[in-house]
Motif scaffolding. Structure first.
Motif, PDB file in Angstrom:
ATOM      1  N   UNK A  40      13.749  66.344  61.756  1.00 56.50           N
ATOM      2  CA  UNK A  40      12.487  66.008  62.432  1.00 56.50           C
ATOM      3  C   UNK A  40      11.353  65.793  61.426  1.00 56.50           C
ATOM      4  N   UNK A  41      10.333  65.113  61.895  1.00 59.22           N
ATOM      5  CA  UNK A  41       9.118  64.878  61.114  1.00 59.22           C
ATOM      6  C   UNK A  41       9.387  64.179  59.785  1.00 59.22           C
ATOM      7  N   UNK A  42      10.379  63.317  59.759  1.00 59.81           N
ATOM      8  CA  UNK A  42      10.716  62.530  58.566  1.00 59.81           C
ATOM      9  C   UNK A  42      11.022  63.402  57.343  1.00 59.81           C
ATOM     10  N   UNK A  43      11.635  64.563  57.579  1.00 54.05           N
ATOM     11  CA  UNK A  43      11.936  65.487  56.479  1.00 54.05           C
ATOM     12  C   UNK A  43      13.059  65.003  55.572  1.00 54.05           C
ATOM     13  N   UNK A  44      13.955  64.176  56.079  1.00 47.12           N
ATOM     14  CA  UNK A  44      15.097  63.741  55.277  1.00 47.12           C
ATOM     15  C   UNK A  44      14.777  62.381  54.666  1.00 47.12           C
TER      16      UNK A  44
END
Length: 128
Positions: A40-44
């Motif tokens: 989530x939240x562009x973590x990767x």
């Protein structure tokens, strides 16, 4: 790219599955919840993932639109039951016709080897 065998209709998150997708998001499995914490939240690597995303008549666990990549988490039954395996293969073939890759992991791997799962997901990102 023209997609063969797909009618001209809204393919992603069409309304008939809206309530079902909401239901699934509220009742994610422990493995889905754990992996979602990493995605989530562009973590990767800054990639946006959507959870319980509708594609055609199917709802997938996680979808990254920019990579055209699906991540599915399954219990043990998916890896041993021939009837379930046949259904999963049919779904995967549908997504492949749309140019979408599918990665499938057993739930226990998400807990036992999270770094390996995340690295494999990253390896399937386009390196453009």
């Amino acid at each position: 790219m023209k997609i063969i065998g797909v009618k001209n209709r809204r393919l992603h998150n069409h309304n008939p599955s809206r309530d079902f997708r909401r239901f699934l998001r509220r009742r994610m499995t422990p493995a889905e919840t754990y992996l979602w914490g990493f995605l989530k939240s562009k973590k990767l690597e800054g990639r946006k993932f959507r959870r319980q995303h509708g594609i055609g008549k199917y709802v997938v666990d996680f979808y990254c639109p920019s990579e055209r990549l699906i991540v599915e988490l399954d219990g043990e039954v998916h890896f041993g039951d021939d009837q379930v395996t046949s259904y999963d293969e049919k779904r995967a073939a549908y997504f492949e016709r749309l140019g979408i890759r599918v990665l499938r992991y057993e739930n226990k791997f998400v807990f036992d080897y999270p770094t390996w799962v995340l690295e494999e997901i990253k390896e399937n990102f386009n390196k453009d």
